[in-house]
Design a protein around this motif. Structure first.
Motif, PDB file in Angstrom:
ATOM      1  N   TRP A 222      -2.005  -0.614  -8.193  1.00  0.00           N
ATOM      2  CA  TRP A 222      -1.704  -1.250  -7.315  1.00  0.00           C
ATOM      3  C   TRP A 222      -1.287  -0.607  -5.953  1.00  0.00           C
ATOM      4  O   TRP A 222      -1.637  -1.159  -4.860  1.00  0.00           O
ATOM      5  N   LEU A 223      -0.503   0.471  -6.107  1.00  0.00           N
ATOM      6  CA  LEU A 223      -0.170   1.315  -4.875  1.00  0.00           C
ATOM      7  C   LEU A 223      -1.658   1.873  -4.231  1.00  0.00           C
ATOM      8  O   LEU A 223      -1.883   1.738  -2.897  1.00  0.00           O
ATOM      9  N   ALA A 224      -2.471   2.208  -5.106  1.00  0.00           N
ATOM     10  CA  ALA A 224      -3.870   2.645  -4.586  1.00  0.00           C
ATOM     11  C   ALA A 224      -4.688   1.552  -4.157  1.00  0.00           C
ATOM     12  O   ALA A 224      -5.441   1.762  -2.894  1.00  0.00           O
ATOM     13  N   LEU A 225      -4.528   0.170  -4.609  1.00  0.00           N
ATOM     14  CA  LEU A 225      -5.417  -0.747  -4.044  1.00  0.00           C
ATOM     15  C   LEU A 225      -4.869  -0.972  -2.639  1.00  0.00           C
ATOM     16  O   LEU A 225      -5.598  -1.350  -1.506  1.00  0.00           O
ATOM     17  N   VAL A 226      -3.314  -1.136  -2.472  1.00  0.00           N
ATOM     18  CA  VAL A 226      -2.841  -1.688  -1.345  1.00  0.00           C
ATOM     19  C   VAL A 226      -3.223  -0.405  -0.284  1.00  0.00           C
ATOM     20  O   VAL A 226      -3.538  -0.779   1.074  1.00  0.00           O
ATOM     21  N   TYR A 227      -3.121   0.992  -0.570  1.00  0.00           N
ATOM     22  CA  TYR A 227      -3.546   1.775   0.280  1.00  0.00           C
ATOM     23  C   TYR A 227      -4.950   1.703   0.659  1.00  0.00           C
ATOM     24  O   TYR A 227      -5.232   1.822   1.969  1.00  0.00           O
ATOM     25  N   ALA A 228      -5.975   1.384  -0.085  1.00  0.00           N
ATOM     26  CA  ALA A 228      -7.361   1.270   0.152  1.00  0.00           C
ATOM     27  C   ALA A 228      -7.490   0.050   1.410  1.00  0.00           C
ATOM     28  O   ALA A 228      -8.296   0.140   2.076  1.00  0.00           O
ATOM     29  N   ALA A 229      -6.646  -0.976   0.856  1.00  0.00           N
ATOM     30  CA  ALA A 229      -6.791  -2.154   1.736  1.00  0.00           C
ATOM     31  C   ALA A 229      -6.223  -1.982   3.239  1.00  0.00           C
ATOM     32  O   ALA A 229      -6.718  -2.429   4.166  1.00  0.00           O
ATOM     33  N   ARG A 230      -5.253  -1.210   3.173  1.00  0.00           N
ATOM     34  CA  ARG A 230      -4.898  -0.840   4.631  1.00  0.00           C
ATOM     35  C   ARG A 230      -5.564   0.223   5.410  1.00  0.00           C
ATOM     36  O   ARG A 230      -5.584   0.371   6.507  1.00  0.00           O
ATOM     37  N   PHE A 231      -6.174   1.222   4.753  1.00  0.00           N
ATOM     38  CA  PHE A 231      -6.889   2.261   5.324  1.00  0.00           C
ATOM     39  C   PHE A 231      -8.296   2.134   4.707  1.00  0.00           C
ATOM     40  O   PHE A 231      -8.653   3.268   4.095  1.00  0.00           O
ATOM     41  N   PRO A 232      -9.142   1.224   4.621  1.00  0.00           N
ATOM     42  CA  PRO A 232     -10.482   1.027   3.983  1.00  0.00           C
ATOM     43  C   PRO A 232     -11.402   2.181   4.361  1.00  0.00           C
ATOM     44  O   PRO A 232     -12.338   2.655   3.699  1.00  0.00           O
TER      45      PRO A 232
END
Length: 412
Positions: A176-186
């Protein structure tokens, strides 16, 4: 970059077994998150937490001194407040693959456990040459107030150090941390892999989500307060008294029947050592995860705020590979696969695989590593995947510049 060589061989001293043998599902529930095993006590879960709070009251817990060596030779590429960024690379050029390890009760060596039981090894054998792992630090009195944003910020520093865009792999709670990061910095993530990660808690029930839903938030608050701002891993381990039996380790590791008995015993002893060594968690981070993810399901409901900005998963259009365990009682298959309807990634760039195993076997099981992780490696190195047509031209130019820099490094 600051670089210290740390070469190690698999091994480790056996730990004495304590308590009765438990089922592999009970063990897996416990290992994923510090309060997951409490689900096993059913209607008595609130009383259990009260007893646990009482047991840690007035006691000072010190995190275990972690001694389990890494399997694969690596260097420490970066020292950050929340982690050591470990470098397992065999080459200096090319795109970086960053494994976001779980930040839970046990160490990041779950990503590099032993020969034949290592995600790092499987990726190397699959053709990847620049591999890094987030080796999260155990919480201290100085870091007890760290929040999710602290970990996202350090993850961002690590990605910038490696040279974006990177291929990001999130394991379990690191998913979930990786998904949130990817969404924050696509623009900083090229491809995303999520393995056994809880994304949409409302999509289906699991032991973990059911337990968290049934326990009042004040109980979690009191637990953190009694630990003086820290969730102490060793106290949790002592309070539950759940042991890792030989059969538990066998089920998780998926050892073949014909494996040499000496090697079989060595692997099980190593598993027990890994199990016995714990990390402490910052109370601030812990409470945010309980409330924002498991109580309020903010990621799936598009209400999660990361580093000052509400993340919108529909704007995330990178290729995504989802790997779930069909027998996972901790993170249900649907809790992960729901990601496909939350993100903006086109259907042709989404991959879903359900491995016939339990949760921990996704990362440690020889069959899973030889099967699904081969597919992941091939997917990451494949040149057949095409970027979505509406990817901003700025990102296309960025990727071209990155490829040009890599070519210059290899052919000066």
């Amino acid at each position: 970059m600051n670089s210290k060589r740390e070469t190690s061989e698999p091994g480790g001293q056996p730990r004495a077994e304590a308590g009765m043998s438990r089922s592999d599902s009970a063990l897996e529930s416990f290992l994923v998150w510090p309060l997951a095993a409490a689900a096993l006590v059913g209607k008595a879960n609130v009383r259990f937490l009260e007893d646990l709070i009482s047991s840690v009251s007035g006691k000072r817990s010190v995190s275990s001194s972690l001694s389990l060596p890494w399997t694969t030779s690596n260097t420490v590429a970066l020292e950050l407040p929340s982690m050591r960024l470990r470098n397992f690379s065999t080459k200096t050029g090319g795109l970086a693959t960053l494994i976001c390890a779980p930040y839970a009760l046990h160490s990041a060596t779950i990503a590099d456990f032993a020969p034949g039981h290592s995600v790092v090894e499987a990726l190397c054998q699959g053709g990847l040459s620049r591999i890094f792992v987030t080796d999260w630090r155990s919480a201290t009195p100085e870091t007890r107030y760290f929040s999710i944003d602290n970990y996202l910020a350090d993850l961002n520093v690590a990605v910038d150090e490696l040279g974006p865009p990177v291929d990001l792999i999130g394991l379990c709670q690191g998913g979930w941390l990786a998904l949130v990061y990817a969404a924050r910095f696509p623009k900083k993530v090229r491809r995303l892999v999520l393995v056994g990660a809880p994304i949409d808690i409302a999509a289906a029930e699991s032991q973990l989500s059911r337990f968290v839903a049934n326990v009042p938030l004040r109980m979690f608050d009191e637990l953190v307060q009694q630990g003086k701002g820290i969730v102490h891993g060793d106290r949790m381990l002592e309070s539950w008294g759940i042991s890792s039996s030989f059969n538990d380790a066998e089920a998780v590791l998926q050892n073949p029947p014909g494996l040499d008995s000496g090697r079989r015993r060595e692997l099980c002893d190593r598993f027990r050592q890994w199990y016995a060594e714990t990390l402490n968690l910052p109370g601030g981070f812990y409470l945010q995860v309980v409330k924002w993810l498991f109580k309020e399901n903010q990621i799936a409901e598009r209400r999660f705020v990361a580093l000052g900005q509400q993340v919108d998963l529909t704007q995330l259009r990178v290729p995504i590979f989802l790997l779930a365990a069909s027998n996972d009682e901790v993170v249900s298959v649907d809790q992960l696969f729901a990601t496909t309807r939350l993100v903006g990634t086109p259907a042709e760039l989404l991959e879903k695989v359900a491995e016939p195993c339990g949760h921990l076997s996704l990362f440690l099981g020889s069959k899973a590593l030889d099967g699904s992780w081969r597919k992941i490696s091939h997917w990451l190195v494949s040149s057949e995947l095409k970027e979505p047509e509406n990817v901003p031209e700025e990102k296309r130019s960025y990727d071209k510049r990155l490829r040009h820099r890599s070519a210059l490094k290899q052919h000066p």
